[in-house]
Write a protein that holds these residues in place. Structure first.
Motif, mmCIF file in Angstrom:
data_model
loop_
_atom_site.group_PDB
_atom_site.id
_atom_site.type_symbol
_atom_site.label_atom_id
_atom_site.label_comp_id
_atom_site.label_asym_id
_atom_site.label_seq_id
_atom_site.Cartn_x
_atom_site.Cartn_y
_atom_site.Cartn_z
ATOM 1 N N VAL A 1 0.850 -1.185 0.000
ATOM 2 C CA VAL A 1 0.000 0.000 0.000
ATOM 3 C C VAL A 1 0.891 1.242 0.000
ATOM 4 C CG1 VAL A 1 -0.171 0.016 2.531
ATOM 5 C CG2 VAL A 1 -1.884 1.206 1.162
ATOM 6 N N PRO A 2 0.639 2.214 -0.866
ATOM 7 C CA PRO A 2 1.462 3.434 -0.851
ATOM 8 C C PRO A 2 1.307 4.195 0.463
ATOM 9 C CG PRO A 2 0.275 3.222 -2.931
ATOM 10 C CD PRO A 2 -0.303 2.201 -2.002
ATOM 11 N N ALA A 3 2.423 4.581 1.032
ATOM 12 C CA ALA A 3 2.387 5.279 2.319
ATOM 13 C C ALA A 3 1.605 6.578 2.215
ATOM 14 C CB ALA A 3 3.816 5.552 2.793
ATOM 15 N N GLU A 4 1.669 7.256 1.068
ATOM 16 C CA GLU A 4 0.956 8.521 0.917
ATOM 17 C C GLU A 4 -0.555 8.310 0.939
ATOM 18 O OE1 GLU A 4 4.837 8.822 -1.467
ATOM 19 O OE2 GLU A 4 3.295 7.325 -1.050
ATOM 20 N N VAL A 5 -1.017 7.157 0.425
ATOM 21 C CA VAL A 5 -2.447 6.864 0.424
ATOM 22 C C VAL A 5 -2.915 6.553 1.844
ATOM 23 C CG1 VAL A 5 -4.214 5.280 -0.421
ATOM 24 C CG2 VAL A 5 -2.417 6.086 -1.959
ATOM 25 N N LEU A 6 -2.152 5.734 2.554
ATOM 26 C CA LEU A 6 -2.474 5.462 3.950
ATOM 27 C C LEU A 6 -2.364 6.738 4.782
ATOM 28 C CD1 LEU A 6 -3.243 3.445 6.100
ATOM 29 C CD2 LEU A 6 -0.847 2.732 6.246
ATOM 30 N N GLY A 7 -1.441 7.607 4.392
ATOM 31 C CA GLY A 7 -1.319 8.891 5.082
ATOM 32 C C GLY A 7 -2.556 9.749 4.921
ATOM 33 N N GLY A 8 -3.241 9.637 3.778
ATOM 34 C CA GLY A 8 -4.486 10.376 3.597
ATOM 35 C C GLY A 8 -5.536 9.964 4.612
ATOM 36 N N LEU A 9 -5.618 8.667 4.896
ATOM 37 C CA LEU A 9 -6.539 8.190 5.926
ATOM 38 C C LEU A 9 -6.102 8.684 7.297
ATOM 39 C CD1 LEU A 9 -8.004 4.623 6.324
ATOM 40 C CD2 LEU A 9 -6.910 5.754 8.247
#
Length: 271
Positions: A99-107
């Motif tokens: 999972v891209p860290a930036e996408v998880l960071g959005g959550l």
């Protein structure tokens, strides 16, 4: 979070030439500090052994815990848990290795400083981003490699949960899974919305030339951003999270007031 930790991020990325990489669901994990630094900026603390490969971060109120377990042998390397309260249920979400860290960071950003998203759901978010929604309510990325849908367990009384799955775009739906995300049925919808919005964002992610990606078909092009701009964007995001988290805490700590009542008792009404 210390200046030393931010400087360590800067030192890594200051010499790394960034490449615009997309689509996001195939961009690879990137730097996990996009997640952990954001939570630390909001006041989360490490709750695990600093020398252990496993990392656990806990929220200031100890309700939320995010675990990163790269040695677990499980397909879910990231696990997010929320304990129940008197007014809200507990919930759980998990995310695969790539999972891209930036996408998880959005959550994570939506968790520490939630914003109002109205009554829209994940499919509305994805449809607005140009993803295809079929008659069964399954959203597919333009390359058909990523699918987002609600699923239910086999039990009749089970609730539907949101599931994200990325597979090899060259081999179709029955190819090996590259990574997944699963949200407990009780996960607040605004968090699922934040995750899929970050996932479907057409803006490329920055990766180094030799960074791991999820699939060979990913597109990498030299980025117009300079390394120092990547670092500065990270610092700016952390400052924004600190400010938003402070505002959220102030709003939560405001005492609720009730209209003043007169100390003089009124006579009972006569029939």
């Amino acid at each position: 979070m210390s200046d030393q930790q931010v400087n360590a991020f800067a030192e890594k990325h200051a010499w790394q030439i960034p490449f615009d990489t997309g689509p996001r669901h195939l961009a690879g994990p990137g730097d996990a500090r996009h997640v952990t630094h954001g939570l630390a900026a909001a006041g989360w603390k490490r709750a695990s052994d600093p020398l252990s490969p496993e990392m656990v971060l806990a929220s200031p109120d100890h309700r939320y815990r995010l675990s990163f377990v790269p040695t677990s042998g499980l397909s879910a390397w990231w696990q997010l848990r929320a304990e129940p309260t008197d007014t809200e249920p507990g919930w759980y979400a998990e995310f695969g290795e790539l999972v891209p860290a930036e996408v998880l960071g959005g959550l994570a950003d939506a968790l520490v400083a939630p914003s109002v998203t109205g009554h829209i759901g994940p499919l509305d978010v994805l449809g607005s981003a140009g993803w295809l929604i079929n008659a069964r309510g399954v959203a597919s990325s333009p390359d058909a490699a990523c699918r987002v849908e609600q699923r239910a367990e086999l039990h009749e009384d089970s609730l539907a949960f949101w599931h994200v799955e990325v597979r090899d775009p060259d081999r179709g739906r029955h190819s090996p899974r590259l990574w997944h995300a699963r949200f407990d049925p009780r996960t607040p919808q605004h968090l699922v919305n934040a995750f899929v919005a970050a996932l479907a964002d057409p803006a490329p992610l920055q990766r180094g030339m030799y960074d791991r990606t999820a699939h060979h078909s990913v597109t990498k092009e030299p980025s117009p951003l300079r390394p120092e701009q990547v670092v500065e964007a990270h610092k700016t995001r952390l400052n924004m999270i600190r400010a938003r988290a402070r505002t959220a805490r102030r709003q939560q700590s405001k005492p609720t007031t009730t209209p003043a009542t007169s100390s003089t008792a009124r006579p009972a009404a006569r029939r």
